[in-house]
Design a protein around this motif. Structure first.
Motif, mmCIF file in Angstrom:
data_model
loop_
_atom_site.group_PDB
_atom_site.id
_atom_site.type_symbol
_atom_site.label_atom_id
_atom_site.label_comp_id
_atom_site.label_asym_id
_atom_site.label_seq_id
_atom_site.Cartn_x
_atom_site.Cartn_y
_atom_site.Cartn_z
ATOM 1 N N GLY A 21 26.954 -3.893 40.814
ATOM 2 C CA GLY A 21 27.112 -2.829 41.474
ATOM 3 C C GLY A 21 27.651 -1.051 40.557
ATOM 4 N N ILE A 22 26.780 -0.088 41.114
ATOM 5 C CA ILE A 22 27.530 0.757 40.542
ATOM 6 C C ILE A 22 27.183 1.677 41.029
ATOM 7 N N GLY A 23 28.505 2.596 40.813
ATOM 8 C CA GLY A 23 29.074 4.103 41.775
ATOM 9 C C GLY A 23 29.243 3.067 42.970
ATOM 10 N N THR A 24 29.752 1.880 43.200
ATOM 11 C CA THR A 24 30.234 1.168 44.645
ATOM 12 C C THR A 24 30.643 -0.150 44.339
ATOM 13 N N ASN A 25 31.289 -0.530 45.131
ATOM 14 C CA ASN A 25 32.278 -1.913 44.706
ATOM 15 C C ASN A 25 31.589 -2.723 46.414
ATOM 16 N N ASN A 26 30.833 -2.847 46.534
ATOM 17 C CA ASN A 26 30.372 -3.373 47.684
ATOM 18 C C ASN A 26 28.993 -3.670 47.765
ATOM 19 N N ALA A 27 28.196 -4.534 46.479
ATOM 20 C CA ALA A 27 26.669 -4.870 45.835
ATOM 21 C C ALA A 27 26.524 -5.519 46.876
ATOM 22 N N GLU A 28 27.604 -6.421 47.153
ATOM 23 C CA GLU A 28 27.030 -8.062 47.917
ATOM 24 C C GLU A 28 27.390 -7.460 49.210
ATOM 25 N N ASN A 29 27.464 -6.659 49.923
ATOM 26 C CA ASN A 29 27.576 -6.484 51.278
ATOM 27 C C ASN A 29 26.116 -5.661 51.858
ATOM 28 N N LEU A 30 24.873 -5.150 50.614
ATOM 29 C CA LEU A 30 23.798 -4.917 51.561
ATOM 30 C C LEU A 30 22.553 -6.302 51.111
ATOM 31 N N ASP A 31 21.441 -5.810 51.816
ATOM 32 C CA ASP A 31 20.607 -6.452 51.886
ATOM 33 C C ASP A 31 20.207 -7.978 51.302
#
Length: 199
Positions: A99-109
């Protein structure tokens, strides 16, 4: 200096600390702490934390900011994060999502979160730029195998800066093009080819 078995292992100077070496022999901008392999092969530093702890490298300055920059590994979540200006800017999750700019990359599809860019916040734009010279191409390839050159780029999106055309390929063959004038070519005859049908 500290020795073991008659061999010097640690040296402390007025400028830095060297392990298996004299730190003063290295670049003066980075010789405050130097680790050298004792047998001139590999060298490394290990931060040993508990299974629920953190291992961190912090970067501070003289302005009283103790951790403006950080590299942090959280053993409780097996997550690696990178901090700049006291804010998390990039992280890698245990399943490899970045994730770049986000701390929730694993929560997306889960089928498309290998790389996530943006904050996902209202009125906050996000983007990705491929920056080349005026005589080069910007490319995004979709590969499915390493067996052949075509397998490495079965799908393609290409921007050619020499003629300002956008090209799209399927099954490693260009099938769609938009030229600099906005003309569109589809199929075996592409814009610019004699006899091409332009939309």
């Amino acid at each position: 200096a500290f020795t073991n078995g008659g061999t010097e292992r640690v040296r402390i100077t007025t400028t830095g600390v060297g392990i298996n070496t004299d730190p003063n022999t290295y670049n003066s901008s980075t010789y405050q702490f130097v680790v050298k392999s004792h047998n001139n092969t590999n060298a490394g530093i290990t931060l040993h934390s508990s299974s629920s702890g953190h291992g961190s490298i912090l970067f501070s300055d003289t302005g009283g900011n103790s951790a403006q920059g950080q590299i942090n590994y959280d053993h409780s979540t097996n997550r690696l994060k990178f901090v700049a200006n006291a804010q998390e800017r990039m992280h890698i999750t245990p399943n490899g999502a970045v994730g770049i700019g986000t701390n929730n990359a694993e929560n997306l599809d889960s089928t498309a979160h290998d790389l996530v860019i943006g904050k996902g916040q209202a009125s906050v734009d996000a983007g990705l730029t491929i920056f080349t010279g005026t005589d080069a191409e910007g490319k995004i390839f979709f590969g499915d195998s390493l067996a052949s050159a075509s397998d490495k780029k079965r799908g393609q999106i290409i921007y050619d800066h020499t003629n300002n055309s956008m090209q799209f390929a399927t099954n490693a063959v260009e099938n769609f093009r938009i030229d600099a004038n906005g003309r569109v070519g589809i199929g075996p005859t592409i814009v610019g080819d004699s006899g091409a049908d332009d939309l």
